[in-house]
Design a protein around this motif. Structure first.
Motif, PDB file in Angstrom:
ATOM      1  N   VAL A 239       0.903  -1.123  -0.074  1.00  0.00           N
ATOM      2  CA  VAL A 239      -0.110  -0.025  -0.019  1.00  0.00           C
ATOM      3  C   VAL A 239       0.849   1.173   0.008  1.00  0.00           C
ATOM      4  N   ALA A 240       2.126   1.469   0.774  1.00  0.00           N
ATOM      5  CA  ALA A 240       2.833   2.464   0.797  1.00  0.00           C
ATOM      6  C   ALA A 240       3.712   2.675  -0.489  1.00  0.00           C
ATOM      7  N   HIS A 241       4.063   1.600  -1.249  1.00  0.00           N
ATOM      8  CA  HIS A 241       4.695   1.743  -2.432  1.00  0.00           C
ATOM      9  C   HIS A 241       3.480   2.087  -3.369  1.00  0.00           C
ATOM     10  N   VAL A 246       1.513   6.516  -7.029  1.00  0.00           N
ATOM     11  CA  VAL A 246       0.542   7.452  -7.539  1.00  0.00           C
ATOM     12  C   VAL A 246       1.137   9.100  -7.271  1.00  0.00           C
ATOM     13  N   GLN A 247       1.631   9.412  -6.403  1.00  0.00           N
ATOM     14  CA  GLN A 247       1.929  10.810  -5.991  1.00  0.00           C
ATOM     15  C   GLN A 247       3.309  10.981  -6.762  1.00  0.00           C
ATOM     16  N   ALA A 248       4.107  10.154  -7.042  1.00  0.00           N
ATOM     17  CA  ALA A 248       5.240  10.494  -8.087  1.00  0.00           C
ATOM     18  C   ALA A 248       4.433  10.717  -9.521  1.00  0.00           C
ATOM     19  N   MET A 249       3.687   9.913  -9.967  1.00  0.00           N
ATOM     20  CA  MET A 249       3.180  10.173 -11.235  1.00  0.00           C
ATOM     21  C   MET A 249       2.318  11.425 -11.306  1.00  0.00           C
ATOM     22  N   GLN A 250       1.540  11.729 -10.247  1.00  0.00           N
ATOM     23  CA  GLN A 250       1.040  13.085 -10.161  1.00  0.00           C
ATOM     24  C   GLN A 250       2.038  14.144 -10.160  1.00  0.00           C
ATOM     25  N   ALA A 251       2.976  14.008  -9.548  1.00  0.00           N
ATOM     26  CA  ALA A 251       4.277  15.173  -9.407  1.00  0.00           C
ATOM     27  C   ALA A 251       4.745  15.084 -10.893  1.00  0.00           C
ATOM     28  N   ALA A 252       5.061  14.142 -11.664  1.00  0.00           N
ATOM     29  CA  ALA A 252       5.456  14.193 -12.972  1.00  0.00           C
ATOM     30  C   ALA A 252       4.359  14.459 -14.033  1.00  0.00           C
ATOM     31  N   HIS A 253       3.166  14.844 -13.495  1.00  0.00           N
ATOM     32  CA  HIS A 253       2.170  15.157 -14.552  1.00  0.00           C
ATOM     33  C   HIS A 253       1.949  14.080 -15.446  1.00  0.00           C
ATOM     34  N   GLY A 254       1.886  12.660 -14.996  1.00  0.00           N
ATOM     35  CA  GLY A 254       1.584  11.686 -16.117  1.00  0.00           C
ATOM     36  C   GLY A 254       2.875  11.189 -16.698  1.00  0.00           C
ATOM     37  N   CYS A 257       8.585   8.519 -14.458  1.00  0.00           N
ATOM     38  CA  CYS A 257       9.333   8.795 -13.253  1.00  0.00           C
ATOM     39  C   CYS A 257       9.935   7.731 -12.903  1.00  0.00           C
ATOM     40  N   THR A 258      10.637   7.999 -11.407  1.00  0.00           N
ATOM     41  CA  THR A 258      10.980   6.616 -10.779  1.00  0.00           C
ATOM     42  C   THR A 258      10.650   6.674  -9.306  1.00  0.00           C
ATOM     43  N   VAL A 259      10.495   5.582  -8.793  1.00  0.00           N
ATOM     44  CA  VAL A 259      10.237   5.511  -7.378  1.00  0.00           C
ATOM     45  C   VAL A 259      10.991   4.303  -6.905  1.00  0.00           C
ATOM     46  N   ASN A 260      11.970   4.467  -5.728  1.00  0.00           N
ATOM     47  CA  ASN A 260      12.846   3.658  -5.155  1.00  0.00           C
ATOM     48  C   ASN A 260      13.564   3.138  -6.132  1.00  0.00           C
ATOM     49  N   GLY A 261      14.016   3.904  -7.139  1.00  0.00           N
ATOM     50  CA  GLY A 261      15.112   3.602  -8.248  1.00  0.00           C
ATOM     51  C   GLY A 261      14.389   2.836  -9.438  1.00  0.00           C
ATOM     52  N   ARG A 273      -2.984   1.592  -8.505  1.00  0.00           N
ATOM     53  CA  ARG A 273      -4.271   2.074  -8.235  1.00  0.00           C
ATOM     54  C   ARG A 273      -5.229   0.940  -8.048  1.00  0.00           C
ATOM     55  N   GLN A 274      -4.991  -0.210  -8.682  1.00  0.00           N
ATOM     56  CA  GLN A 274      -5.621  -1.398  -8.376  1.00  0.00           C
ATOM     57  C   GLN A 274      -5.136  -1.778  -6.853  1.00  0.00           C
ATOM     58  N   THR A 275      -3.966  -1.685  -6.329  1.00  0.00           N
ATOM     59  CA  THR A 275      -3.465  -2.172  -5.015  1.00  0.00           C
ATOM     60  C   THR A 275      -4.294  -1.171  -4.186  1.00  0.00           C
ATOM     61  N   LEU A 276      -4.503   0.020  -4.126  1.00  0.00           N
ATOM     62  CA  LEU A 276      -5.120   0.956  -3.364  1.00  0.00           C
ATOM     63  C   LEU A 276      -6.501   0.624  -3.249  1.00  0.00           C
ATOM     64  N   ALA A 277      -7.205   0.335  -4.465  1.00  0.00           N
ATOM     65  CA  ALA A 277      -8.674   0.139  -4.508  1.00  0.00           C
ATOM     66  C   ALA A 277      -8.889  -1.415  -3.795  1.00  0.00           C
ATOM     67  N   ARG A 278      -8.125  -2.400  -3.711  1.00  0.00           N
ATOM     68  CA  ARG A 278      -8.113  -3.581  -2.913  1.00  0.00           C
ATOM     69  C   ARG A 278      -7.937  -3.043  -1.296  1.00  0.00           C
ATOM     70  N   HIS A 279      -6.851  -2.119  -1.102  1.00  0.00           N
ATOM     71  CA  HIS A 279      -6.836  -1.741   0.317  1.00  0.00           C
ATOM     72  C   HIS A 279      -7.978  -1.235   0.908  1.00  0.00           C
ATOM     73  N   ALA A 280      -8.677  -0.285   0.074  1.00  0.00           N
ATOM     74  CA  ALA A 280      -9.928   0.407   0.245  1.00  0.00           C
ATOM     75  C   ALA A 280     -10.762  -0.439   0.713  1.00  0.00           C
ATOM     76  N   TRP A 281     -11.073  -1.478  -0.131  1.00  0.00           N
ATOM     77  CA  TRP A 281     -12.123  -2.687   0.138  1.00  0.00           C
ATOM     78  C   TRP A 281     -11.905  -3.344   1.587  1.00  0.00           C
ATOM     79  N   ALA A 282     -10.518  -3.760   1.729  1.00  0.00           N
ATOM     80  CA  ALA A 282     -10.430  -4.376   3.098  1.00  0.00           C
ATOM     81  C   ALA A 282     -10.564  -3.529   4.154  1.00  0.00           C
ATOM     82  N   GLU A 283     -10.402  -2.253   4.066  1.00  0.00           N
ATOM     83  CA  GLU A 283     -10.519  -1.186   5.128  1.00  0.00           C
ATOM     84  C   GLU A 283     -12.148  -1.293   5.344  1.00  0.00           C
ATOM     85  N   GLN A 284     -12.870  -1.147   4.408  1.00  0.00           N
ATOM     86  CA  GLN A 284     -14.576  -1.193   4.355  1.00  0.00           C
ATOM     87  C   GLN A 284     -14.737  -2.267   5.244  1.00  0.00           C
ATOM     88  N   ARG A 285     -14.369  -3.603   4.870  1.00  0.00           N
ATOM     89  CA  ARG A 285     -14.749  -4.673   5.490  1.00  0.00           C
ATOM     90  C   ARG A 285     -14.438  -4.530   6.866  1.00  0.00           C
TER      91      ARG A 285
END
Length: 290
Positions: A239-241, A246-254, A257-261, A273-285
């Motif tokens: 989830v952190a990754h 997502v933040q890096a891509m937003q900063a690069a305006h799509g 870019c690189t994240v952790n090399g 985004r799929q990972t974050l969606a699965r996380h959101a569903w788990a949190e709802q549960r």
């Protein structure tokens, strides 16, 4: 289709002729509960099982009814017509729909949909070579929410003798994943793990399902539910990754870019985004249970 059925990771079977188990199943943490009129009920007990489920449903809340599917008996069996009529009554008072065993024909699914009404979600259970051949047609029936894999019956029908890792079934599982994708369905539901005590096996089977593109798994015991839900919920590190991507891509305006090399581009962003969606569903549960 409801968001619940679209996102559900755990589908727990409970015999419909044991109504006292339904409340326990609904409290198990399973996203969906499947009241079974088919394999779990002996032929002489099927009429009583229909009546018991209709009576029990009256005692459930609206939210609980929305988590309930009914596995009817297959088209062509002596119980099919009565099952479909009872299913229509259950859907009318809030049940989500039906799991259809031995699914092999789009016409049979359309017959069920016509009888049970437009609110009835259909989850075809592919359990035969003929069902696999018809997977694309089944997936495209309008009220179908997801495909599910009945791998034990499939092995019997195909004359297969699979090793414990079921490597022989990988092409079949992939076919169901691809048929679901072509039809724009939610990711399919993988089959059961018959050993209810081996937590390592249920975890391994669920990890395989996740790797292959399945989004859920059938369960036969409440003890399996937590493990399946945990596997389908991303880890804190994942989830952190994903958030960092997502933040890096937003900063690069799509742009790239690189994240952790490591390079990040559009496909990596989509997976994040799929990972974050699965996380959101788990949190709802988790919030529903808490």
């Amino acid at each position: 289709m409801s968001a619940l059925l679209h996102n559900a990771c755990t589908f727990l079977f409970v015999p419909a002729n044991r109504p006292e188990r339904l409340a326990k199943a609904l409290a198990s943490g399973a996203d969906m509960v499947i009241a079974d009129w088919e394999d779990a009920v002996a032929p002489d007990d099927k009429p009583a099982a229909r009546l018991a489920l209709e009576q029990t449903l009256q005692l459930l809340s609206t939210a609980e009814r929305a988590r309930l599917l009914v596995r009817i008996n297959a088209s062509g069996t002596p119980w099919f017509d009565d099952d479909v009529q009872a299913l229509a009554r259950l859907v009318a008072v809030g049940a989500a729909g039906t799991m259809v065993p031995k699914a092999e024909s789009a016409a049979a699914l359309q017959q069920i949909a016509a009888a049970a009404g437009p609110r009835c979600a259909l989850v075809p259970l592919v359990e035969s070579v003929a069902g696999l051949d018809a997977a694309d047609a089944l997936a495209r029936v309008p009220q179908v929410a997801r495909l599910a894999f009945g791998h034990l019956d499939f092995q019997v029908d195909a004359g297969m003798q699979c090793a414990p890792d079921e490597a022989e079934l990988q092409p079949v599982r992939l076919s169901l994943v691809l048929a679901s994708r072509r039809a724009g369905l939610a990711r399919p539901v993988d089959g059961v793990t018959t050993d209810t005590r081996d937590s390592a096996r249920i975890e391994s089977d669920t990890q395989r399902a996740l790797r292959m593109g399945f989004g859920a798994k059938l369960c036969i015991h409440p003890a399996q539910v937590a493990t399946v839900n945990q596997v389908f919920a991303p880890s804190e590190q994942a989830v952190a990754h994903a958030g960092a991507v997502v933040q890096a891509m937003q900063a690069a305006h799509g742009g790239v870019c690189t994240v952790n090399g490591k390079m990040v581009d559009a496909p990596i962003l989509h997976m994040a985004r799929q990972t974050l969606a699965r996380h959101a569903w788990a949190e709802q549960r988790r919030m529903r249970a808490g």
